[in-house]
Design a protein around this motif. Structure first.
Motif, short mmCIF file in Angstrom:
data_model
loop_
_atom_site.label_atom_id
_atom_site.label_comp_id
_atom_site.label_asym_id
_atom_site.label_seq_id
_atom_site.Cartn_x
_atom_site.Cartn_y
_atom_site.Cartn_z
N SER A 17 -11.97 -85.74 111.19
CA SER A 17 -11.63 -86.67 112.27
C SER A 17 -11.86 -86.03 113.64
O SER A 17 -12.38 -86.67 114.56
CB SER A 17 -10.16 -87.10 112.14
OG SER A 17 -9.94 -87.81 110.94
N ILE A 18 -11.47 -84.75 113.77
CA ILE A 18 -11.66 -84.04 115.04
C ILE A 18 -13.14 -83.87 115.34
O ILE A 18 -13.60 -84.13 116.46
CB ILE A 18 -10.96 -82.67 115.00
CG1 ILE A 18 -9.44 -82.86 114.96
CG2 ILE A 18 -11.35 -81.82 116.20
CD1 ILE A 18 -8.66 -81.58 114.77
N LEU A 19 -13.92 -83.46 114.33
CA LEU A 19 -15.36 -83.27 114.52
C LEU A 19 -16.04 -84.58 114.89
O LEU A 19 -16.88 -84.62 115.79
CB LEU A 19 -15.99 -82.68 113.26
CG LEU A 19 -15.63 -81.24 112.91
CD1 LEU A 19 -16.26 -80.85 111.58
CD2 LEU A 19 -16.08 -80.29 114.01
N GLN A 20 -15.71 -85.65 114.20
CA GLN A 20 -16.33 -86.94 114.48
C GLN A 20 -15.98 -87.44 115.88
O GLN A 20 -16.84 -87.95 116.60
CB GLN A 20 -15.91 -87.97 113.43
CG GLN A 20 -16.53 -87.73 112.07
CD GLN A 20 -15.99 -88.66 110.99
OE1 GLN A 20 -14.89 -89.19 111.12
NE2 GLN A 20 -16.75 -88.84 109.93
N SER A 21 -14.72 -87.27 116.26
CA SER A 21 -14.29 -87.70 117.59
C SER A 21 -15.01 -86.93 118.69
O SER A 21 -15.49 -87.52 119.67
CB SER A 21 -12.77 -87.52 117.72
OG SER A 21 -12.33 -87.86 119.02
N GLU A 22 -15.09 -85.60 118.53
CA GLU A 22 -15.76 -84.78 119.54
C GLU A 22 -17.26 -85.07 119.57
O GLU A 22 -17.88 -85.11 120.64
CB GLU A 22 -15.52 -83.30 119.25
CG GLU A 22 -14.07 -82.87 119.45
CD GLU A 22 -13.85 -81.40 119.14
OE1 GLU A 22 -14.74 -80.79 118.50
OE2 GLU A 22 -12.79 -80.87 119.54
N GLN A 33 -18.09 -88.32 121.45
CA GLN A 33 -18.04 -88.11 122.90
C GLN A 33 -19.28 -87.37 123.39
O GLN A 33 -19.87 -87.73 124.41
CB GLN A 33 -16.78 -87.32 123.27
CG GLN A 33 -16.65 -87.06 124.77
CD GLN A 33 -15.39 -86.26 125.10
OE1 GLN A 33 -14.63 -85.90 124.22
NE2 GLN A 33 -15.20 -85.96 126.37
N ALA A 34 -19.70 -86.34 122.63
CA ALA A 34 -20.89 -85.58 123.02
C ALA A 34 -22.14 -86.45 122.96
O ALA A 34 -22.97 -86.42 123.88
CB ALA A 34 -21.05 -84.36 122.10
N PHE A 35 -22.30 -87.22 121.90
CA PHE A 35 -23.45 -88.11 121.77
C PHE A 35 -23.46 -89.16 122.89
O PHE A 35 -24.53 -89.54 123.39
CB PHE A 35 -23.44 -88.81 120.42
CG PHE A 35 -24.03 -88.01 119.30
CD1 PHE A 35 -25.23 -87.31 119.47
CD2 PHE A 35 -23.41 -87.94 118.06
CE1 PHE A 35 -25.78 -86.57 118.44
CE2 PHE A 35 -23.96 -87.20 117.02
CZ PHE A 35 -25.15 -86.52 117.21
N HIS A 36 -22.28 -89.61 123.27
CA HIS A 36 -22.20 -90.59 124.37
C HIS A 36 -22.73 -90.00 125.67
O HIS A 36 -23.51 -90.64 126.39
CB HIS A 36 -20.75 -91.04 124.54
CG HIS A 36 -20.55 -92.01 125.67
ND1 HIS A 36 -21.01 -93.30 125.65
CD2 HIS A 36 -19.94 -91.86 126.88
CE1 HIS A 36 -20.70 -93.91 126.77
NE2 HIS A 36 -20.06 -93.05 127.54
N LEU A 58 -21.34 -76.57 122.57
CA LEU A 58 -22.30 -77.41 123.27
C LEU A 58 -21.95 -77.42 124.75
O LEU A 58 -20.82 -77.73 125.12
CB LEU A 58 -22.27 -78.83 122.72
CG LEU A 58 -23.08 -79.88 123.48
CD1 LEU A 58 -24.59 -79.57 123.42
CD2 LEU A 58 -22.82 -81.28 122.94
N TYR A 59 -22.93 -77.07 125.60
CA TYR A 59 -22.72 -77.03 127.04
C TYR A 59 -23.57 -78.08 127.75
O TYR A 59 -24.66 -78.43 127.30
CB TYR A 59 -23.10 -75.65 127.59
CG TYR A 59 -22.01 -74.62 127.46
CD1 TYR A 59 -21.04 -74.46 128.44
CD2 TYR A 59 -21.95 -73.80 126.33
CE1 TYR A 59 -20.04 -73.51 128.32
CE2 TYR A 59 -20.95 -72.84 126.20
CZ TYR A 59 -20.00 -72.70 127.20
OH TYR A 59 -19.01 -71.77 127.08
N ALA A 108 -18.40 -76.69 129.19
CA ALA A 108 -18.30 -76.88 127.74
C ALA A 108 -18.02 -78.35 127.43
O ALA A 108 -17.18 -78.99 128.07
CB ALA A 108 -17.21 -76.00 127.16
N VAL A 109 -18.72 -78.88 126.43
CA VAL A 109 -18.54 -80.26 125.99
C VAL A 109 -17.76 -80.31 124.68
O VAL A 109 -16.83 -81.07 124.53
CB VAL A 109 -19.90 -80.97 125.82
CG1 VAL A 109 -19.71 -82.37 125.25
CG2 VAL A 109 -20.63 -81.03 127.15
#
Length: 219
Positions: A38-43, A46-49, A135-136, A150-151
């Motif tokens: 859940s944490i990985l998918q949520s982060e 946001q990064a893909f957005h 990911l930066y 940092a993203v």
């Protein structure tokens, strides 16, 4: 109660306790895995957005000189330069974070602070067993200085493929960044790019996750 009955009861109790312990362990393991996912998918969402907005808004001014930045560019096993926007530094070995790629976009009509130039790359943080890929996002402030923010963490690698139209312009052909030409008469060039395909390989604890998204350029 005889000694045999006592021993039998003790053995049965031990078996029940062991089974209960194993069941609790499996439940805890499943809950931990689901929480990590859940944490990985949520982060990642946001990064893909953030990356999607940068790609979709990429554009250059009409009539801009050839020396100006391309609207989008990616590089294999690299990171953006910390000295000049629109340039890459190739990385090898462990520094490449599993041969992670990097890319930048340029929106010539976005005049907001840190708005016009955006670059995304992976960099390793920490030491020894505590190393983690991050990911930066690199941007440029009003004074022209580059800064990295940092993203998301837990990134094992970021791989990028580039979509260019085929000869009949009917479908996109997916190519590696090194197959695209920076300039000249050779086809394809970066000005022909119509989309980027980005794959993120993530891991939090012992929980892995691979996600992929395709982003089309609007301009």
């Amino acid at each position: 109660m005889t000694l045999i009955e006592v021993l039998t009861s003790s053995v049965m109790a031990s078996i029940v306790l062991l089974a209960s312990t194993q069941a609790c362990f499996q439940v805890h393991k499943a809950i931990t895995k689901q929480n990590n996912l859940s944490i990985l998918q949520s982060e990642a969402i946001q990064a893909f957005h953030m990356m999607g907005l940068a790609i979709q808004h990429a554009q250059i001014k009409t009539g801009s000189p050839k020396s100006s930045l391309l609207k989008v560019m990616a590089k294999d096993s690299s990171a953006p330069s910390n000295k000049k926007s629109g340039e890459f530094q190739v990385r090898k070995g462990a520094a490449s974070v599993n041969s992670s790629d990097a890319f930048y976009t340029y929106d010539a009509y976005n005049k907001r602070e840190n708005g016009s130039y955006k670059a995304f790359f992976i960099q390793q943080q920490g030491h020894y067993q505590n190393k983690d890929g991050v990911l930066y996002l690199q941007t440029q402030n009003k004074k022209g200085a580059l800064q990295n923010d940092a993203v998301m963490a837990h990134v094992q690698s970021m791989q990028i493929k580039v979509g260019v139209p085929n000869a009949s312009n009917s479908i996109l052909e997916w190519m590696e960044p090194y197959q695209i030409n920076d300039s000249g008469r050779r086809y394809p060039q970066w000005k022909h790019v119509r989309a980027l395909k980005i794959q993120l390989v993530l891991q939090r604890g012992k929980t892995p996750l691979e996600l992929e998204r395709v982003f089309a350029l609007r301009h």
